[in-house]
Design a protein around this motif. Structure first.
Motif, short mmCIF file in Angstrom:
data_model
loop_
_atom_site.label_atom_id
_atom_site.label_comp_id
_atom_site.label_asym_id
_atom_site.label_seq_id
_atom_site.Cartn_x
_atom_site.Cartn_y
_atom_site.Cartn_z
N ASP A 191 0.84 -1.21 0.00
CA ASP A 191 0.00 0.00 0.00
C ASP A 191 0.87 1.26 0.00
O ASP A 191 0.57 2.24 -0.71
N SER A 192 1.93 1.23 0.79
CA SER A 192 2.85 2.37 0.84
C SER A 192 3.58 2.52 -0.49
O SER A 192 3.76 3.65 -0.99
N LYS A 195 1.43 4.21 -3.16
CA LYS A 195 1.34 5.66 -3.01
C LYS A 195 2.57 6.35 -3.59
O LYS A 195 2.46 7.42 -4.18
N ASP A 196 3.72 5.72 -3.42
CA ASP A 196 4.96 6.31 -3.94
C ASP A 196 5.07 6.16 -5.46
O ASP A 196 5.48 7.10 -6.16
N LYS A 198 2.65 5.61 -7.78
CA LYS A 198 1.59 6.28 -8.57
C LYS A 198 1.44 5.64 -9.95
O LYS A 198 1.40 6.32 -10.99
#
Length: 438
Positions: A191-192, A195-196, A198
């Motif tokens: 999940d992290s 986000k990074d 994209k």
């Protein structure tokens, strides 16, 4: 000498971390240390060239080594980092077969460091492609070392898409080289990562499906494999029939995995278009029907289905007895969601098709599986349910939750308003009493 010095640095990082201030282990492992007057990259070219021409004899080898070193020098002077990377990586497989693992890491630390030499993201991507292609060429030879190199390369990158690209190469290498135990811990951070990175929907699909395929080989991680497979299917939303058809086989696999899993009792597969397309599919319609039975009906419906489709169930590796056990628990959950919350023992016995002395046993199994919270009233022969897990948590369940939250918010507002009104009344009364005293 060059590689020995870099290995010395790694030993300092591992055994004397206080001597490396404000650096992570990953950063330290990807730091190039100038150990001779000769450029580190040129040293790698010289070493690899000598290794490649070792059997040709000095008369043949020396001119070839000199030529390659001259090319490398020109690339360094002109800042042609992609060309230099291509030159340095040429003898990669020879290095993997002839050099010790520690020296391999040192050599590739220098090669991978080339991505930091240019600020052009397109050139960085091309360098990454050159390096990863070579590393993945023979994944079964020293796969753990190859994977470590890819992780080090990932740590050097700043462009999100390049990071995603290398991570996918690491996943494929780990799977092909059968060293997935080294990459699985990183799945907790997906999940992290997303986000990074994209990344777009096609890339997400590739990521989720690859992870699911890795995890399905590990029986103890079947829940996680199913979660990532569901994530993959969820990306097919608002797509036309042609695109949806790409997910048919994986949608069918998700149904089979859900029915087979003894510890998964809730899913939202019925809400996914990728799964919904199977309802009228000539090949998978009966499988879709089985999913609806497990998520919306009771044991009797499954038994009727089995009577007509026992061969189909066997073809998917589904065991009838295991399906019955799961459907009994699912049916008990279904009973818990209706009425006043009190379930007569007799109704449980009839619905689950069990003996009288088995009723409490199945209730305990449901409690253990965290499907229901309840008390057994043996005197009155009823199960009093205080809470239960929904088999399906889709749009309807979200709406119910929203309604409850709105109601709770209203109740809390009423309580706060009442408290404030009482406080104002009390303050006014005290003020009036003060006036009378004076």
């Amino acid at each position: 000498m060059l590689f020995l010095c870099i290995r010395f640095l790694l030993c300092i990082v591992l055994h004397e971390p206080d001597r490396v201030s404000n650096r992570t282990l990953a950063e330290a492992m990807t730091t190039v240390v100038p150990t001779t007057e000769e450029d580190a990259a040129l040293s790698v070219v010289r070493f690899a060239s000598e290794l490649a021409w070792a059997d040709a004899g000095p008369e043949v080898a020396e001119p070839q080594v000199s030529r390659l070193c001259m090319e490398a020098e020109e690339f360094i002077v002109m800042g042609k980092w992609l060309e230099l990377a291509s030159l340095m990586i040429t003898s990669a497989e020879l290095i993997f077969s002839k050099v010790s693992e520690k020296d391999i890491e040192s050599i590739f630390t220098i090669i991978c460091n080339l991505v930091t030499k240019t600020e052009n993201p397109d050139e960085v991507m091309e360098i990454v492609k050159v390096i990863t292609a070579k590393i993945h060429q023979q994944p079964n030879e020293k796969p753990a070392v190859r994977l470590k190199i890819l992780i080090n390369l990932y740590n050097l990158l700043e462009t999100p898409y390049c990071q995603f690209y290398v991570y996918m190469k690491a996943l494929n290498l780990a799977a092909d080289g059968k060293v997935t135990e080294y990459i699985i811990p990183s799945f907790k951070k997906i999940d992290s990562f997303l986000k990074d990175w994209k990344i777009g929907v096609p890339e997400q699909r590739e990521l989720f499906l690859t992870i699911s395929n890795i995890l399905k080989e590990n029986r103890s991680m079947s829940k996680d494999a199913f979660k990532f497979l569901t994530n993959y299917l969820a990306t097919f939303y608002g797509e036309d029939a042609h695109v949806l058809s790409e997910a048919k086989e994986e949608a069918a696999r998700a149904i089979v995995e859900f029915v087979r899993a003894p510890d998964i009792f809730q899913c939202d597969l019925l809400d996914l278009p990728a799964v919904g397309q199977l309802e009228k599919d000539a090949k998978y319609a009966l499988l879709y029907q089985l999913l609806k039975i497990f998520l919306t009906q009771r044991l009797d419906a499954y038994l009727d289905y089995h009577a007509a489709n026992s061969t189909l169930l066997k073809s998917y590796g589904l065991v009838h007895e295991e399906c019955i056990a799961k459907m009994r628990l699912m049916s008990l959950v279904d009973l818990s969601s209706y009425g006043s919350g009190q379930i007569p023992y007799e109704l449980i016995r009839e619905t689950l098709r069990i003996n009288d002395d088995e009723v409490e046993l199945w209730v305990v199994k449901a409690i253990t599986a965290k499907l229901i919270d309840c008390k057994m009233d043996q005197m009155n022969q009823v199960v009093v349910v205080s809470n239960h897990t929904d088999r399906v948590f889709g749009q309807h369940q979200w709406q119910e939750l929203r309604t409850k939250l709105v109601t709770w918010r209203g109740n809390i507002s009423n309580v706060i308003s009442t408290i404030q009104t009482n406080k104002i009344t009390e303050d006014g009364s005290q003020a009036a009493q003060g006036l009378v005293v004076r």
